[in-house]
Design a protein around this motif. Structure first.
Motif, short mmCIF file in Angstrom:
data_model
loop_
_atom_site.label_atom_id
_atom_site.label_comp_id
_atom_site.label_asym_id
_atom_site.label_seq_id
_atom_site.Cartn_x
_atom_site.Cartn_y
_atom_site.Cartn_z
N ALA A 151 0.82 -1.21 0.00
CA ALA A 151 0.00 0.00 0.00
C ALA A 151 0.85 1.26 0.00
CB ALA A 151 -0.92 -0.01 1.21
N SER A 152 2.04 1.19 0.60
CA SER A 152 2.93 2.35 0.61
C SER A 152 3.41 2.69 -0.79
CB SER A 152 4.16 2.06 1.49
OG SER A 152 3.79 1.85 2.83
N LEU A 153 3.68 1.66 -1.59
CA LEU A 153 4.30 1.85 -2.90
C LEU A 153 3.29 1.79 -4.05
CD1 LEU A 153 7.43 -0.36 -2.15
CD2 LEU A 153 7.34 2.15 -2.22
N GLU A 154 2.06 1.40 -3.76
CA GLU A 154 0.97 1.43 -4.74
C GLU A 154 -0.22 2.15 -4.08
OE1 GLU A 154 -1.30 2.02 -7.04
OE2 GLU A 154 0.13 0.88 -8.23
N PRO A 155 -0.25 3.49 -4.17
CA PRO A 155 -1.21 4.28 -3.41
C PRO A 155 -2.67 4.11 -3.81
CG PRO A 155 0.01 5.67 -4.95
CD PRO A 155 0.67 4.33 -4.96
N ARG A 156 -2.94 3.37 -4.90
CA ARG A 156 -4.34 3.16 -5.30
C ARG A 156 -5.03 2.09 -4.45
NH1 ARG A 156 -3.91 1.61 -11.37
NH2 ARG A 156 -2.04 0.55 -10.55
N ILE A 157 -4.28 1.32 -3.68
CA ILE A 157 -4.90 0.32 -2.81
C ILE A 157 -5.91 1.01 -1.91
CG2 ILE A 157 -4.50 -1.32 -0.94
CD1 ILE A 157 -3.41 -2.34 -3.55
N LYS A 158 -7.11 0.46 -1.83
CA LYS A 158 -8.22 1.13 -1.11
C LYS A 158 -8.22 0.83 0.38
CE LYS A 158 -12.00 3.67 -1.59
NZ LYS A 158 -11.96 5.02 -2.19
N LYS A 159 -8.06 -0.44 0.73
CA LYS A 159 -8.14 -0.85 2.14
C LYS A 159 -7.03 -1.86 2.44
CE LYS A 159 -13.16 -0.56 3.09
NZ LYS A 159 -13.28 -0.34 4.53
N ILE A 160 -6.47 -1.76 3.63
CA ILE A 160 -5.49 -2.76 4.07
C ILE A 160 -5.78 -3.16 5.51
CG2 ILE A 160 -3.73 -1.94 2.49
CD1 ILE A 160 -2.29 -0.66 4.88
N ALA A 161 -5.45 -4.42 5.81
CA ALA A 161 -5.67 -4.96 7.15
C ALA A 161 -4.45 -5.76 7.59
CB ALA A 161 -6.93 -5.82 7.17
N PRO A 162 -3.39 -5.09 8.05
CA PRO A 162 -2.21 -5.80 8.55
C PRO A 162 -2.43 -6.29 9.99
CG PRO A 162 -1.86 -3.44 8.71
CD PRO A 162 -3.22 -3.63 8.08
N VAL A 163 -1.88 -7.46 10.28
CA VAL A 163 -1.99 -8.04 11.63
C VAL A 163 -0.58 -8.31 12.15
CG1 VAL A 163 -2.91 -9.95 13.01
CG2 VAL A 163 -4.20 -9.11 11.01
N TYR A 164 -0.30 -7.82 13.35
CA TYR A 164 1.03 -7.84 14.00
C TYR A 164 2.19 -7.91 13.00
CZ TYR A 164 -0.15 -12.97 14.46
OH TYR A 164 -0.55 -14.27 14.28
N PRO A 165 2.39 -6.82 12.25
CA PRO A 165 3.37 -6.84 11.15
C PRO A 165 4.82 -6.98 11.58
CG PRO A 165 2.48 -4.64 11.46
CD PRO A 165 1.66 -5.55 12.30
#
Length: 319
Positions: A193-207
């Motif tokens: 998501a940082s490098l492809e800003p068109r991503i709409k939603k992200i859900a990271p878990v304990y990264p």
């Protein structure tokens, strides 16, 4: 409750101590330019896994440095118009998982794609080619070479390339793409998501892959981060290159990438995590400037988290 790390009040404002290289922005601009010159040569091979409401494919594409990268791709049948899509990333040393795990999203009308990280437990290719040690894991792979040859740089770019391939699919709505993953998968979710800003939603878990110097200071360079310990013991026992090492790792530190994120974020953190320490997780969250919400598991570590898959599903179904 027991405290593994900082107090919760401290965690909520902590932004990390690992250095960010001065040319960080230029580094990733240059990396993305290299990616633009790659012909992905996408290939779809029908899978032996069959289900009545989806078409399932083994998908291959070419990443930077010429590696062929594998992903599972599931497309819903009997849909009209363009579908939302979900990209999934797996934990360190793992793989894209079973087909059946993706089916709830396919049943909701999502195209689902799950990548095998190069050189780990799946079917993607590791072409190697960096100078220096390959002992112990991917964090230190390329550490003694030019920063452009860091292994996780290539894996982050694979994640971005996959997102772009998915967005270009004829049956996918590029404005309704989400990304999720646990641990390393959470780190790749954030990097993507940082490098492809068109991503709409992200859900990271304990990264994973965050604030390496903090991990070292906490004496938690073990388990997933154990290769940091190996590196210093075998290749820099006097720590003469310590600052150089942590600065170079800053290029692949997710907390440094977090400032680029434009997606809506559902972030899940664990306070008793001795694999990906809480402070390293909060260092990422506190550097995110987009719309975000935080779920905190006070009594859990790096383990199965009840209700998390349900929460991610509810978050993503809005796509």
């Amino acid at each position: 409750m027991p405290i593994l790390d900082m107090s919760l009040e401290e965690l909520k404002v902590y932004k990390g101590i690992n250095p960010c290289p001065e040319d960080f922005d230029g580094y990733w601009t240059r990396a993305l330019k290299e990616l633009e010159g790659v012909d992905p040569s996408v290939e779809y091979i029908p899978s032996n896994f069959k289900v009545s409401y989806a078409d399932c494919f083994d998908m291959y594409f070419t990443g930077v440095k010429g590696a062929r990268v594998h992903a599972k791709c599931l497309k819903p049948k009997n849909t009209s118009g363009k579908n939302p899509a979900l990209i999934m990333f797996h934990g360190y040393r793992g793989n894209s998982g079973d087909w059946v795990e993706k089916l709830p999203y396919v049943a909701m009308g999502f195209t689902v794609v799950a990548m095998d990280c190069r050189g780990q437990g799946g079917s993607s290719e590791d072409v190697g080619g960096n100078k220096g040690t390959t002992y112990g894991g991917h964090i230190i792979r390329g550490l003694e070479d030019n920063p452009d040859n860091l292994m996780f740089r290539h894996i982050f770019l694979d994640a971005v390339e996959l997102a772009r391939i998915v967005m270009d699919m004829e049956d996918v709505d590029s404005e309704r793409v989400g990304v999720t993953g646990y641990s390393q998968g959470g780190a790749l979710t954030l990097a993507c998501a940082s490098l492809e800003p068109r991503i709409k939603k992200i859900a990271p878990v304990y990264p994973f892959l965050s604030d390496y110097k903090r991990v070292w200071h906490m004496d938690l360079a073990k388990d997933a981060y154990e290769e940091l310990n190996y590196y210093f013991r075998f290749f820099d026992p006097l720590h003469e290159k310590e600052e150089e090492v942590f600065t170079k790792l800053g290029y692949i530190d997710v907390k440094n990438l977090a400032k680029y994120i434009k997606s809506e974020v559902l972030f899940t953190a664990t306070l008793l995590d001795n694999i990906c320490p809480p402070s390293t997780q909060f260092a990422i969250y506190n550097n995110i400037n987009s719309k975000k919400s935080l779920r905190i598991y006070h009594d859990y570590g790096h383990e199965n988290l009840p209700m998390t898959n349900d929460a991610v599903f509810q978050f993503m179904k809005e796509l």
